[in-house]
Design an enzyme around this catalytic site. Sequence first.
Site, PDB file in Angstrom:
ATOM      1  N   ASP A  41     141.350 -13.428  12.152  1.00 39.29           N
ATOM      2  CA  ASP A  41     140.229 -13.556  13.093  1.00 39.29           C
ATOM      3  C   ASP A  41     140.264 -14.860  13.884  1.00 39.29           C
ATOM      4  O   ASP A  41     139.265 -15.284  14.450  1.00 39.29           O
ATOM      5  CB  ASP A  41     138.886 -13.419  12.355  1.00 39.29           C
ATOM      6  CG  ASP A  41     138.739 -14.432  11.237  1.00 39.29           C
ATOM      7  OD1 ASP A  41     139.720 -15.159  10.945  1.00 39.29           O
ATOM      8  OD2 ASP A  41     137.651 -14.503  10.652  1.00 39.29           O
ATOM      9  N   HIS A 245     165.509 -25.699  25.972  1.00 35.32           N
ATOM     10  CA  HIS A 245     164.113 -25.383  25.640  1.00 35.32           C
ATOM     11  C   HIS A 245     163.790 -25.723  24.188  1.00 35.32           C
ATOM     12  O   HIS A 245     162.951 -25.072  23.556  1.00 35.32           O
ATOM     13  CB  HIS A 245     163.813 -23.908  25.923  1.00 35.32           C
ATOM     14  CG  HIS A 245     163.773 -23.601  27.391  1.00 35.32           C
ATOM     15  ND1 HIS A 245     163.866 -22.331  27.904  1.00 35.32           N
ATOM     16  CD2 HIS A 245     163.652 -24.420  28.467  1.00 35.32           C
ATOM     17  CE1 HIS A 245     163.806 -22.383  29.231  1.00 35.32           C
ATOM     18  NE2 HIS A 245     163.685 -23.641  29.589  1.00 35.32           N
ATOM     19  N   ASP A 262     160.379 -34.198  27.154  1.00 31.48           N
ATOM     20  CA  ASP A 262     159.864 -33.481  28.322  1.00 31.48           C
ATOM     21  C   ASP A 262     158.465 -33.047  27.935  1.00 31.48           C
ATOM     22  O   ASP A 262     158.291 -32.109  27.152  1.00 31.48           O
ATOM     23  CB  ASP A 262     160.773 -32.286  28.636  1.00 31.48           C
ATOM     24  CG  ASP A 262     160.321 -31.517  29.880  1.00 31.48           C
ATOM     25  OD1 ASP A 262     159.191 -31.749  30.360  1.00 31.48           O
ATOM     26  OD2 ASP A 262     161.108 -30.686  30.360  1.00 31.48           O
ATOM     27  N   ASP A 273     154.360 -32.817  34.500  1.00 35.40           N
ATOM     28  CA  ASP A 273     155.624 -32.361  33.906  1.00 35.40           C
ATOM     29  C   ASP A 273     156.642 -33.487  34.063  1.00 35.40           C
ATOM     30  O   ASP A 273     157.242 -33.632  35.128  1.00 35.40           O
ATOM     31  CB  ASP A 273     156.072 -31.083  34.635  1.00 35.40           C
ATOM     32  CG  ASP A 273     157.339 -30.486  34.052  1.00 35.40           C
ATOM     33  OD1 ASP A 273     157.806 -30.967  33.004  1.00 35.40           O
ATOM     34  OD2 ASP A 273     157.859 -29.530  34.662  1.00 35.40           O
ATOM     35  N   HIS A 356     170.879 -26.039  35.036  1.00 35.15           N
ATOM     36  CA  HIS A 356     169.557 -25.570  35.488  1.00 35.15           C
ATOM     37  C   HIS A 356     169.277 -26.070  36.904  1.00 35.15           C
ATOM     38  O   HIS A 356     170.041 -26.844  37.475  1.00 35.15           O
ATOM     39  CB  HIS A 356     168.452 -25.995  34.504  1.00 35.15           C
ATOM     40  CG  HIS A 356     168.295 -27.473  34.291  1.00 35.15           C
ATOM     41  ND1 HIS A 356     167.745 -28.306  35.241  1.00 35.15           N
ATOM     42  CD2 HIS A 356     168.594 -28.268  33.236  1.00 35.15           C
ATOM     43  CE1 HIS A 356     167.701 -29.538  34.774  1.00 35.15           C
ATOM     44  NE2 HIS A 356     168.230 -29.559  33.558  1.00 35.15           N
ATOM     45  N   HIS A 360     160.757 -27.340  40.613  1.00 35.36           N
ATOM     46  CA  HIS A 360     159.882 -26.172  40.795  1.00 35.36           C
ATOM     47  C   HIS A 360     158.548 -26.649  41.324  1.00 35.36           C
ATOM     48  O   HIS A 360     158.223 -27.831  41.264  1.00 35.36           O
ATOM     49  CB  HIS A 360     159.708 -25.429  39.457  1.00 35.36           C
ATOM     50  CG  HIS A 360     159.349 -26.317  38.306  1.00 35.36           C
ATOM     51  ND1 HIS A 360     158.046 -26.705  38.040  1.00 35.36           N
ATOM     52  CD2 HIS A 360     160.106 -26.953  37.376  1.00 35.36           C
ATOM     53  CE1 HIS A 360     158.046 -27.506  36.979  1.00 35.36           C
ATOM     54  NE2 HIS A 360     159.271 -27.684  36.560  1.00 35.36           N
ATOM     55  N   HIS A 367     155.026 -24.132  35.982  1.00 31.15           N
ATOM     56  CA  HIS A 367     155.893 -23.481  36.973  1.00 31.15           C
ATOM     57  C   HIS A 367     154.930 -22.773  37.913  1.00 31.15           C
ATOM     58  O   HIS A 367     154.529 -21.637  37.666  1.00 31.15           O
ATOM     59  CB  HIS A 367     156.874 -22.513  36.308  1.00 31.15           C
ATOM     60  CG  HIS A 367     157.866 -23.224  35.430  1.00 31.15           C
ATOM     61  ND1 HIS A 367     158.598 -22.599  34.455  1.00 31.15           N
ATOM     62  CD2 HIS A 367     158.240 -24.519  35.377  1.00 31.15           C
ATOM     63  CE1 HIS A 367     159.391 -23.482  33.850  1.00 31.15           C
ATOM     64  NE2 HIS A 367     159.182 -24.653  34.389  1.00 31.15           N
ATOM     65  N   GLU A 396     164.158 -32.903  38.703  1.00 28.70           N
ATOM     66  CA  GLU A 396     164.542 -33.066  37.312  1.00 28.70           C
ATOM     67  C   GLU A 396     166.011 -32.778  37.022  1.00 28.70           C
ATOM     68  O   GLU A 396     166.337 -31.882  36.253  1.00 28.70           O
ATOM     69  CB  GLU A 396     163.668 -32.177  36.426  1.00 28.70           C
ATOM     70  CG  GLU A 396     163.527 -30.721  36.896  1.00 28.70           C
ATOM     71  CD  GLU A 396     162.628 -29.924  35.953  1.00 28.70           C
ATOM     72  OE1 GLU A 396     162.924 -29.892  34.751  1.00 28.70           O
ATOM     73  OE2 GLU A 396     161.644 -29.338  36.420  1.00 28.70           O
ATOM     74  N   TYR A 400     174.082 -32.572  30.222  1.00 25.90           N
ATOM     75  CA  TYR A 400     174.031 -32.175  28.817  1.00 25.90           C
ATOM     76  C   TYR A 400     175.465 -31.942  28.358  1.00 25.90           C
ATOM     77  O   TYR A 400     176.138 -31.041  28.879  1.00 25.90           O
ATOM     78  CB  TYR A 400     173.194 -30.889  28.655  1.00 25.90           C
ATOM     79  CG  TYR A 400     171.893 -30.982  29.428  1.00 25.90           C
ATOM     80  CD1 TYR A 400     170.760 -31.560  28.854  1.00 25.90           C
ATOM     81  CD2 TYR A 400     171.816 -30.541  30.753  1.00 25.90           C
ATOM     82  CE1 TYR A 400     169.575 -31.694  29.584  1.00 25.90           C
ATOM     83  CE2 TYR A 400     170.638 -30.662  31.486  1.00 25.90           C
ATOM     84  CZ  TYR A 400     169.531 -31.240  30.902  1.00 25.90           C
ATOM     85  OH  TYR A 400     168.381 -31.376  31.634  1.00 25.90           O
ATOM     86  N   ARG A 417     167.782 -36.008  30.808  1.00 21.90           N
ATOM     87  CA  ARG A 417     167.088 -35.457  31.977  1.00 21.90           C
ATOM     88  C   ARG A 417     166.062 -36.494  32.410  1.00 21.90           C
ATOM     89  O   ARG A 417     165.489 -37.197  31.570  1.00 21.90           O
ATOM     90  CB  ARG A 417     166.402 -34.113  31.651  1.00 21.90           C
ATOM     91  CG  ARG A 417     165.637 -33.524  32.825  1.00 21.90           C
ATOM     92  CD  ARG A 417     165.290 -32.027  32.678  1.00 21.90           C
ATOM     93  NE  ARG A 417     164.409 -31.722  31.574  1.00 21.90           N
ATOM     94  CZ  ARG A 417     164.785 -31.178  30.431  1.00 21.90           C
ATOM     95  NH1 ARG A 417     166.063 -30.890  30.222  1.00 21.90           N
ATOM     96  NH2 ARG A 417     163.921 -30.924  29.477  1.00 21.90           N
ATOM     97  N   GLU A 419     162.722 -36.555  34.982  1.00 25.58           N
ATOM     98  CA  GLU A 419     161.867 -35.635  35.752  1.00 25.58           C
ATOM     99  C   GLU A 419     160.612 -36.341  36.224  1.00 25.58           C
ATOM    100  O   GLU A 419     159.889 -36.942  35.429  1.00 25.58           O
ATOM    101  CB  GLU A 419     161.481 -34.436  34.868  1.00 25.58           C
ATOM    102  CG  GLU A 419     160.504 -33.487  35.552  1.00 25.58           C
ATOM    103  CD  GLU A 419     160.244 -32.215  34.754  1.00 25.58           C
ATOM    104  OE1 GLU A 419     160.334 -32.248  33.512  1.00 25.58           O
ATOM    105  OE2 GLU A 419     159.932 -31.188  35.384  1.00 25.58           O
TER     106      GLU A 419
END
Length: 451
Positions: A41, A245, A262, A273, A356, A360, A367, A396, A400, A417, A419
Site C-alpha cells: 500500500d 547509466h 552526474d 543536470d 553518446h 539535450h 530530457h 556534456e 570512457y 564527463r 556537463e
Amino acid sequence: MSQASHLHYSARRQQLMSLMQAQGGGVAIIPTARELTRNNDNTFPFRHDSYFYYLSGFTEPEAVVVLVANSNEQTEILFCREKNIEHEIWDGFRYGPAAAQAEFGFDAAYPIADINSIMPSLLSDAHTLFYSNATEPHLDNQVQQWLQDVRAKNRAGISAPAITVDVRCLLDEMRLVKDSVEIATMQRAASISGAAHARAMRAARPGQFEYELEAELLHEFRRNGAQSPAYGSIVAAGANACVLHYQSNQAQIQDGDLVLIDAGCEFDSYASDITRTFPVNGKFTPAQKTLYEIVLAAQSAALACAKPGARYMDGHHAAVRVLTEGMLNTGLLNKHEVGSVDDAIASLAYRQFYMHGTGHWLGLDVHDVGLYRENQNIAEEKPYRRLAAGMVITIEPGIYVRPAENVPQEFWNIGIRIEDDMLITSDGHINLSRDTPKTVSEIESEMRQPQ
Ligand code: GLY
Ligand code: MN
Ligand code: MN
C-alpha cells in the site's frame, strides 16, 4: 505555488488557446500523472505531469485541465479532488475545486468525480479535440466514452470533434522556450546542484562508499529546498564511470580513483543536470589530467556553439573533433589504424571512447520536450533546428576508456564527463551551472577546502 503567480500559468493557457483557435478551435484535455504503487500500500512519491503543471501550477494528483477555445469563447477549467476532512487528517491539505479555482486562476473548477458527466457537453460540437492519445491509457478509455456520448446525440444535430490533434505538439514548442520565471527557477536549481557537487568534492576521501557521496548531494539538495533529484544520481568511481547509466552507487572508492558524479536537483519542478569528475584523493594523476583536459577542451568547443542561430548539432560536431584529436594525440586511437582526424570522425572510430550525444533540452523534464530537427515529421529534409534565446541545453562531452589490448594501459578504466546547463540568450549563452568547480585547479583547490 512556486515563484510563478497564477497569472503566468493563465498566460500559458491563453497562449495555448490562441494556438488552438488558429487551428479552428476546440477542447484541450491535459491530465496530471497518476499515483503509482511502489509496493503493497505504498505509493512512489507523487510527481505531477510536466505538461499539466506547466499550464496550472497545481501539484495534487487526480486532476485534469480542460481548455475550451471556440471561436467566440475561452474557458479554463480545472477538475480536482474535492475537499475531504477525513483524507486531509491522514494525508494533508487538498484545495478542493472552489479554492483551487481562485488560487490558480481558472474560470471554473469541478470535482474530478464529475468529469464523466461534464465532458460530453463540453465536447459537443467542438471542432477539434486537442488530446495526447496513448499517454494515460485509463484516461483514453474515458475520452472514448465521452466521444461516444456525444455521437449518441447525432440525431439531435450535435456532433463530436472530427479532428484530433496531439496537444503535446503545441505545448512542446511552448515549453522549449523558457520565460523569465522558468529561467529564474532553473538558475536556482543549477546553483543548488553546483553547491552539492562542490560539497561532494570537499567530502570525498579514499575508502568511502559511493553512496556516502550521494548522501552529501541529497543533503545539499534538501537543505536548500529542492524537492528531489531530477533523475537518479550517478556516483561512479573508477571503472564504474565507464558505465553510462550506472546508478547502484554501492562500491567502495579506491585511492587513485576518479569519481564521476552526474546529479542535479529538481527545484519547483525544474531540472538541473550537472556532471563533474574528480580524483577522490584530491589530485589528478598525469594520465587522468591528460584526458580531463581533452574533455574540458571539447566542452569549450561545444560551448562556443551555444548561441542563437547555431544548429543544435553544431556543438556535438565541435566536441567530437576535439575529442578525436585528443584520442589520436594520446594514442587512445592509433593513427596507423584509424588514419587522420577526419578519417576517425567519418568512420566513427571515436565512438569506442565517446558513444553518446553532447546534450539535450532541459526544463521541467531532465530530457525536456521539443523537436530536435526542423520538419521532424516530414520525410525528406530534416536539418537540426537552430538554437534561439530562451532555450536551455546541456553540454556534456566525455571519454570512457574500457580496458582493451589496443589501448594504452595508463588510461584503462578512466571515465570522464563534464556537463553544464546553458541558457541561450540573444547574444550567446549564460552557463547556469557556472559556479560548479570545473578546471583541474578549481577542483583540486575545492577539494583542499575543509568539509
Ligand atoms: N543525467 C542524464 C543526462 O545527463 O542526460
Ligand atoms: Mn544530461
Ligand atoms: Mn547528466
